[in-house]
Design an enzyme around this catalytic site. Sequence first.
Site, PDB file in Angstrom:
ATOM      1  N   SER A   1      39.399  17.102 102.008  1.00  0.00           N
ATOM      2  CA  SER A   1      38.573  16.991 103.206  1.00  0.00           C
ATOM      3  C   SER A   1      38.533  18.299 103.996  1.00  0.00           C
ATOM      4  O   SER A   1      37.965  19.282 103.539  1.00  0.00           O
ATOM      5  CB  SER A   1      39.074  15.819 104.054  1.00  0.00           C
TER       6      SER A   1
ATOM      7  N   ASP B   1      33.526  31.253  99.616  1.00  0.00           N
ATOM      8  CA  ASP B   1      32.107  31.619  99.686  1.00  0.00           C
ATOM      9  C   ASP B   1      31.880  32.950 100.388  1.00  0.00           C
ATOM     10  O   ASP B   1      30.996  33.725  99.999  1.00  0.00           O
ATOM     11  CB  ASP B   1      31.310  30.516 100.399  1.00  0.00           C
TER      12      ASP B   1
ATOM     13  N   LYS C   1      37.186  15.296  98.074  1.00  0.00           N
ATOM     14  CA  LYS C   1      36.768  14.308  99.059  1.00  0.00           C
ATOM     15  C   LYS C   1      35.825  14.993 100.050  1.00  0.00           C
ATOM     16  O   LYS C   1      36.259  15.588 101.023  1.00  0.00           O
ATOM     17  CB  LYS C   1      37.989  13.713  99.756  1.00  0.00           C
TER      18      LYS C   1
END
Length: 680
Positions: A471, A482, A496
């Site tokens: 999460s 990224d 998740k």
Amino acid sequence: MLRKILLLIIVSLGSSVPVFAKNAVKPGISVSATPLKPTETQEVAGVYISQYLLRNHFRKIAVNDSLSQEIFNRYIDNLDGSKNYFVASEVDSLRKIYGTQIDDEFLVGKSTAGFSIYNFFLKRAKEKMRFMKAVVDTAHFNFSKPETLALDNKTAPWPSDKSLLRDVWRKELKYLWLNMKYSGEKKKPIRTTLSKSFTTRLNLLNRQKPEDAFQAYNYALTTSFDPHTSYFSPDEYKNFQIDMSRSIEGIGAKLQTEGEFTVVAEIIPGGPAFKNNLLKKGDKIIGVGQGKTAAVVDVTGWRINDVVKLIRGKKGTTVSLKILPASQSGRGPSKTIHLLRDKINLEEQAAKKSIFLQNGQKIGVITIPSFYLDFEGEQLNTGNYNSTSRDVIKLLNELIAEHVQGIVIDLRENGGGSLEEAVKVTGLFIPNGPVVQISSSTGRTTVLDDEDGGVLYNGPLAVLVNRYSASASEIVAAAIQDYGRGVIIGERTFGKGTVQSIINFSRPVPGIENQPDLGEIKLTIAKFYRVSGGSTQHKGVVPDISMPSIIDTSAIGEDTYPSSLPWSTISPSVYQPTGDVSAAEIDILHQKQQDRSSKDPLYQSYLNDLGRLDQIRKKKSVSLEDSAFKTEIETMKKIEDQWIKETDTDKNAKAVKKDVLLDQSASVVSDLSLLKKGAK
């Protein structure tokens, strides 16, 4: 009236299948004299459950015979996934009767089929317990006979007849006997202990209530939409609220049900279990005792609420837990641990730092157990409230002042928490820009940005993750990856990437002051997406440099749930990568790590233990021959010692050295630091 009371970013690290179930009222299926039936309140709650699933769930599913079969299959698998209650002809009969009926009942909120199947299952469970008790009271087993018991029956057929089913029960009894023999509990007579256990479990089955059937059926129903959607009865929701407040005096662990077992779903940072370090995620609790000397009560097959009541208690008192360790894949032997009940220590829950030398360089480690935030303190602006980002800022400044050459952010075991704090922590390492995207079921996308406009630390950075990183942790790791800001190390994260909302059911009835409590539903309403456009759902975050942990990745993770929402993409956000770590540099770091670890005896020993554990996990059966069983148990005990060492929660420099994965990660950051210095 329905009201939304809470929005949560949480992770479920396992199933929560309610306890036993069995019985049915159709031709070919024998029935109980007093079958369980839904209460009036449950019938009303069923209508709300179906309405909200159809109208508000992120996944839009056609209600037809295909859904009916999916719910039926999941329900049967939840009740008898081990294939040791039903025979093949009974499953076929139940499928013919109810396989195409469930969708019609679902549209109107009925659970008739669910109760009928549960009643039949309950009848067979009682039959099994009576058989087990009768055999253990009289039989003498031959443990030199080369017999085996199947451990993984997921793809196996159900027994073809009752005689084969009873043979499975007999082998299971031998397995339980051997487990007790090698569990170290030599003071207790095995025959007497098992007999008492079966009597207790039979009494529990005789005391089953409509709530047990309602919960079991609705778990299969809601998880057919996705694994994180579930219904809470009023009692279950009280426990859920206590877990979220983390204020109860107990052991500091969240529990859930898997089949007939109570399983540890999460170790709460700062709690007794966290500090004691003997209880792990995935451990199965099969017994609970008060104090160190009192008898341990067998809780196999108990309702989870009743197990929780036994475990909770006053601060300063001791509770004994008999467990099947997760590191042994729940295959025994059991062991007993002792925990001193206490309240959650927020200081222990907080992020911590350590420094140690690696390749002649200072490497800092910041361990973040969860993304916590004192919402009330933040709103009141008290100036001294608990916050992950505030604590990490303090730790970063201390590490910078001590002139570290690199930093590792340890997010292993971090199951998530406050999304706001995850965004703020990410912002400490990037100049500005988007951190995560949230897409609703309507397609509307919300972007959460780092808005501080500055970077607190811009040196060499790594984020260490494992399969339990979920999460909010995945959001941080994905953003760092990224942006090219740091190296992600470890194993693929949980996956998740969904958002849940808790919705309370209430029914306004004119003239009635105290309205009946219908429970709540936890509903998946949105998905997380990386700034690059891919979701963290299902696939998780794939590390740049892989290092395996002792976690059983074939059993843990979003991809292990058949109903999990799929991976998908949306348009990427507009963001500017920092370019601190290039693909070429990652290749160099990866090669250096491989060369170093191949010569590290501690790491190679660790990999060897993992290899042996993997062989045990892949075994489809276990020997019921005494000598062979003993050999396998001794192997698992050795691996258990390594498991404790790897997940040691002491965060001082000496303890860090015990952690082979953190040690390797620190070396990678040291390599990155030297690589950057050489490039200047």
